[in-house]
Design a protein around this motif. Sequence first.
Motif, PDB file in Angstrom:
ATOM      1  N   ASP A 125     -29.951 -11.591  54.352  1.00 39.25           N
ATOM      2  CA  ASP A 125     -30.413 -11.267  52.998  1.00 39.25           C
ATOM      3  C   ASP A 125     -31.448 -10.145  53.015  1.00 39.25           C
ATOM      4  OD1 ASP A 125     -32.389 -12.707  54.253  1.00 39.25           O
ATOM      5  OD2 ASP A 125     -32.793 -14.062  52.575  1.00 39.25           O
ATOM      6  N   ASP A 126     -31.671  -9.537  54.177  1.00 35.73           N
ATOM      7  CA  ASP A 126     -32.627  -8.439  54.320  1.00 35.73           C
ATOM      8  C   ASP A 126     -31.852  -7.119  54.319  1.00 35.73           C
ATOM      9  OD1 ASP A 126     -34.316  -6.411  55.323  1.00 35.73           O
ATOM     10  OD2 ASP A 126     -35.514  -7.851  56.451  1.00 35.73           O
ATOM     11  N   PRO A 127     -32.078  -6.242  53.332  1.00 29.33           N
ATOM     12  CA  PRO A 127     -31.324  -4.979  53.260  1.00 29.33           C
ATOM     13  C   PRO A 127     -31.451  -4.135  54.525  1.00 29.33           C
ATOM     14  CG  PRO A 127     -32.483  -5.374  51.200  1.00 29.33           C
ATOM     15  CD  PRO A 127     -32.963  -6.417  52.167  1.00 29.33           C
ATOM     16  N   GLU A 128     -32.615  -4.134  55.155  1.00 34.16           N
ATOM     17  CA  GLU A 128     -32.797  -3.350  56.373  1.00 34.16           C
ATOM     18  C   GLU A 128     -31.941  -3.896  57.509  1.00 34.16           C
ATOM     19  OE1 GLU A 128     -33.852  -0.476  59.007  1.00 34.16           O
ATOM     20  OE2 GLU A 128     -34.160  -0.518  56.830  1.00 34.16           O
ATOM     21  N   HIS A 129     -31.860  -5.219  57.602  1.00 35.57           N
ATOM     22  CA  HIS A 129     -30.993  -5.817  58.618  1.00 35.57           C
ATOM     23  C   HIS A 129     -29.532  -5.465  58.343  1.00 35.57           C
ATOM     24  CE1 HIS A 129     -33.688  -9.072  60.640  1.00 35.57           C
ATOM     25  NE2 HIS A 129     -34.384  -7.992  60.334  1.00 35.57           N
ATOM     26  N   ARG A 167     -24.939   0.207  60.905  1.00 34.99           N
ATOM     27  CA  ARG A 167     -25.052   1.332  61.840  1.00 34.99           C
ATOM     28  C   ARG A 167     -24.507   0.948  63.209  1.00 34.99           C
ATOM     29  NH1 ARG A 167     -29.283   3.464  63.738  1.00 34.99           N
ATOM     30  NH2 ARG A 167     -28.947   5.700  63.427  1.00 34.99           N
ATOM     31  N   THR A 168     -24.891  -0.239  63.675  1.00 32.85           N
ATOM     32  CA  THR A 168     -24.483  -0.643  65.017  1.00 32.85           C
ATOM     33  C   THR A 168     -22.981  -0.883  65.098  1.00 32.85           C
ATOM     34  OG1 THR A 168     -26.653  -1.678  65.320  1.00 32.85           O
ATOM     35  CG2 THR A 168     -24.937  -2.254  66.899  1.00 32.85           C
ATOM     36  N   ILE A 201     -25.119 -12.529  67.337  1.00 30.32           N
ATOM     37  CA  ILE A 201     -25.992 -11.363  67.237  1.00 30.32           C
ATOM     38  C   ILE A 201     -27.420 -11.809  67.526  1.00 30.32           C
ATOM     39  CG2 ILE A 201     -26.812  -9.492  65.759  1.00 30.32           C
ATOM     40  CD1 ILE A 201     -24.258  -9.962  64.047  1.00 30.32           C
ATOM     41  N   LEU A 202     -28.058 -11.162  68.469  1.00 29.95           N
ATOM     42  CA  LEU A 202     -29.448 -11.455  68.809  1.00 29.95           C
ATOM     43  C   LEU A 202     -30.318 -10.331  68.260  1.00 29.95           C
ATOM     44  CD1 LEU A 202     -28.929 -12.472  72.556  1.00 29.95           C
ATOM     45  CD2 LEU A 202     -29.066 -13.990  70.570  1.00 29.95           C
ATOM     46  N   TRP A 203     -31.232 -10.677  67.355  1.00 34.96           N
ATOM     47  CA  TRP A 203     -32.091  -9.655  66.751  1.00 34.96           C
ATOM     48  C   TRP A 203     -33.397  -9.606  67.533  1.00 34.96           C
ATOM     49  CZ3 TRP A 203     -30.198  -6.692  62.841  1.00 34.96           C
ATOM     50  CH2 TRP A 203     -31.086  -5.751  62.284  1.00 34.96           C
ATOM     51  N   THR A 212     -33.645  -4.496  66.467  1.00 36.40           N
ATOM     52  CA  THR A 212     -32.317  -4.016  66.852  1.00 36.40           C
ATOM     53  C   THR A 212     -31.368  -5.189  67.042  1.00 36.40           C
ATOM     54  OG1 THR A 212     -33.311  -2.136  68.013  1.00 36.40           O
ATOM     55  CG2 THR A 212     -31.019  -2.682  68.565  1.00 36.40           C
ATOM     56  N   PRO A 213     -30.126  -5.097  66.549  1.00 36.51           N
ATOM     57  CA  PRO A 213     -29.136  -6.150  66.814  1.00 36.51           C
ATOM     58  C   PRO A 213     -28.492  -5.962  68.180  1.00 36.51           C
ATOM     59  CG  PRO A 213     -28.200  -4.522  65.330  1.00 36.51           C
ATOM     60  CD  PRO A 213     -29.609  -4.089  65.609  1.00 36.51           C
ATOM     61  N   HIS A 214     -28.399  -7.053  68.939  1.00 35.52           N
ATOM     62  CA  HIS A 214     -27.772  -7.039  70.254  1.00 35.52           C
ATOM     63  C   HIS A 214     -26.567  -7.978  70.183  1.00 35.52           C
ATOM     64  CE1 HIS A 214     -31.534  -5.218  71.818  1.00 35.52           C
ATOM     65  NE2 HIS A 214     -32.081  -5.995  70.896  1.00 35.52           N
ATOM     66  N   PHE A 215     -25.394  -7.500  70.556  1.00 33.77           N
ATOM     67  CA  PHE A 215     -24.153  -8.244  70.363  1.00 33.77           C
ATOM     68  C   PHE A 215     -23.719  -8.946  71.643  1.00 33.77           C
ATOM     69  CE2 PHE A 215     -24.334  -5.620  66.738  1.00 33.77           C
ATOM     70  CZ  PHE A 215     -23.556  -6.218  65.752  1.00 33.77           C
ATOM     71  N   VAL A 216     -23.324 -10.208  71.483  1.00 35.36           N
ATOM     72  CA  VAL A 216     -22.846 -11.009  72.609  1.00 35.36           C
ATOM     73  C   VAL A 216     -21.471 -11.584  72.277  1.00 35.36           C
ATOM     74  CG1 VAL A 216     -25.212 -11.623  73.275  1.00 35.36           C
ATOM     75  CG2 VAL A 216     -23.941 -13.143  71.760  1.00 35.36           C
ATOM     76  N   ASP A 217     -20.809 -12.118  73.288  1.00 35.79           N
ATOM     77  CA  ASP A 217     -19.567 -12.884  73.149  1.00 35.79           C
ATOM     78  C   ASP A 217     -18.448 -12.115  72.456  1.00 35.79           C
ATOM     79  OD1 ASP A 217     -17.684 -14.819  73.270  1.00 35.79           O
ATOM     80  OD2 ASP A 217     -18.711 -16.261  71.976  1.00 35.79           O
ATOM     81  N   PHE A 218     -17.765 -11.280  73.225  1.00 35.69           N
ATOM     82  CA  PHE A 218     -16.605 -10.542  72.736  1.00 35.69           C
ATOM     83  C   PHE A 218     -15.309 -11.296  73.046  1.00 35.69           C
ATOM     84  CE2 PHE A 218     -19.694  -7.361  72.203  1.00 35.69           C
ATOM     85  CZ  PHE A 218     -19.170  -6.287  71.499  1.00 35.69           C
ATOM     86  N   ASP A 219     -15.397 -12.609  73.206  1.00 36.72           N
ATOM     87  CA  ASP A 219     -14.244 -13.406  73.614  1.00 36.72           C
ATOM     88  C   ASP A 219     -13.084 -13.317  72.624  1.00 36.72           C
ATOM     89  OD1 ASP A 219     -13.478 -15.402  75.770  1.00 36.72           O
ATOM     90  OD2 ASP A 219     -13.027 -16.591  73.981  1.00 36.72           O
ATOM     91  N   ASP A 220     -13.389 -13.067  71.346  1.00 36.33           N
ATOM     92  CA  ASP A 220     -12.344 -12.969  70.318  1.00 36.33           C
ATOM     93  C   ASP A 220     -11.999 -11.529  69.970  1.00 36.33           C
ATOM     94  OD1 ASP A 220     -11.519 -15.690  69.460  1.00 36.33           O
ATOM     95  OD2 ASP A 220     -13.654 -15.933  69.091  1.00 36.33           O
ATOM     96  N   ALA A 221     -12.349 -10.591  70.838  1.00 37.88           N
ATOM     97  CA  ALA A 221     -12.023  -9.185  70.576  1.00 37.88           C
ATOM     98  C   ALA A 221     -10.514  -9.008  70.430  1.00 37.88           C
ATOM     99  CB  ALA A 221     -12.549  -8.311  71.713  1.00 37.88           C
ATOM    100  N   ARG A 222     -10.119  -8.310  69.377  1.00 34.07           N
ATOM    101  CA  ARG A 222      -8.703  -8.092  69.075  1.00 34.07           C
ATOM    102  C   ARG A 222      -8.539  -6.748  68.395  1.00 34.07           C
ATOM    103  NH1 ARG A 222      -5.737 -13.407  68.136  1.00 34.07           N
ATOM    104  NH2 ARG A 222      -7.166 -15.020  68.868  1.00 34.07           N
ATOM    105  N   MET A 223      -7.317  -6.413  68.080  1.00 33.31           N
ATOM    106  CA  MET A 223      -7.026  -5.282  67.214  1.00 33.31           C
ATOM    107  C   MET A 223      -7.071  -5.794  65.774  1.00 33.31           C
ATOM    108  SD  MET A 223      -6.534  -2.705  69.231  1.00 33.31           S
ATOM    109  CE  MET A 223      -5.799  -1.490  68.099  1.00 33.31           C
ATOM    110  N   ALA A 224      -7.765  -5.052  64.905  1.00 33.18           N
ATOM    111  CA  ALA A 224      -7.907  -5.495  63.512  1.00 33.18           C
ATOM    112  C   ALA A 224      -8.457  -4.350  62.678  1.00 33.18           C
ATOM    113  CB  ALA A 224      -8.851  -6.696  63.428  1.00 33.18           C
ATOM    114  N   PRO A 225      -8.384  -4.459  61.349  1.00 32.90           N
ATOM    115  CA  PRO A 225      -9.071  -3.478  60.499  1.00 32.90           C
ATOM    116  C   PRO A 225     -10.579  -3.566  60.734  1.00 32.90           C
ATOM    117  CG  PRO A 225      -7.521  -4.809  59.228  1.00 32.90           C
ATOM    118  CD  PRO A 225      -7.661  -5.467  60.558  1.00 32.90           C
TER     119      PRO A 225
END
Length: 326
Positions: free
Chosen positions: A116-120, A126-127, A207-209, A213-226
């Motif tokens: 709910d934070d516009p900056e976040h 961006r990320t 997502i770890l804030w 800065t947001p830091h992304f973890v767990d790409f286990d569900d990475a797929r092709m998608a829009p």
Amino acid sequence: MNKQPFFELKPDTVLDAVESLGYLSDGRIMALNSYENRVYQVGIDEKTPLIAKFYRPERWSDEQILEEHQYMYELVEQELSVVAPMKNAHGDSLFSYEDFRFSLFERRGGRAPELDDPEHQFQLGRTIGRIHQVGQSCSFIHRPVVDIQSYGVDSADFISREFIPNSLKIAYDSLTSDLLREIDAAFKRAGDVKLIRVHGDCHAGNILWRDDTPHFVDFDDARMAPAIQDLWMFLTGERQQQQLQIGEVVEGYNEFADFDPRELHLVEALRTLRMMYYAAWIARRWDDPAFPHNFSWFNTERYWGEHLLQLREQFFALQQPVLKLL
């Protein structure tokens, strides 16, 4: 599939697997919140603990896992804060011990983003824009696509055939048929949108804030998608709130990648598919003892009644005007 795929994964096995790669454990081990795979924090003698991820047997092939790893390494090369698997001296990132495949990760800390934070919201956009700039540079060869068939049709068929109570079956079949028709219409309205490599499961828990800065973890569900697959989960609350949020997210996103506004037609369609897929995911894993233990509320008359209510709300949402970029 083995009904108890992790039955032989005892604490000693976890420690032995980690030590097989040359690390000396201090014997401390803590199970982390993961059900599809098994993830542990393992203490290392006089060093920072490591995270050991043991992959569910028969879910992904070695090629699919290594595609996920390669995507993360590409992101790290572009200085994105992604927690990628550690490599050994030979450049390997996927290891075997007894009957299990596993990878090791550095431990990272952080808190969930404030949606709910516009900056976040702007920073998340961006990320993800930077992530997708890399994601669209090539395609997955072995990993699947987020689509109506696998997420919607197959999920509804499985639930109807194996799990929905008889008293709700007619209502469930009728409602899911209507939903799938609306979802198909939404995809047709969006048109021929581009499929790219995405994270695939961008909820706040992945997502770890930290340090603004947001830091992304767990790409286990990475797929092709829009691209919108990695954006719509940032939208919360009532429609007016979501309208403001999508503006912040896309403004940040467009600094690094071009967002196709047609994909806004897919927000509620993808949300509905995720709800259907999530219910079927738990149902498909019900023979794994960890699931009845941790999802005790599932597969009750009350649960299915509430699930139908949520799906009816989505049927209404699918008929509402699409969000706009102001």
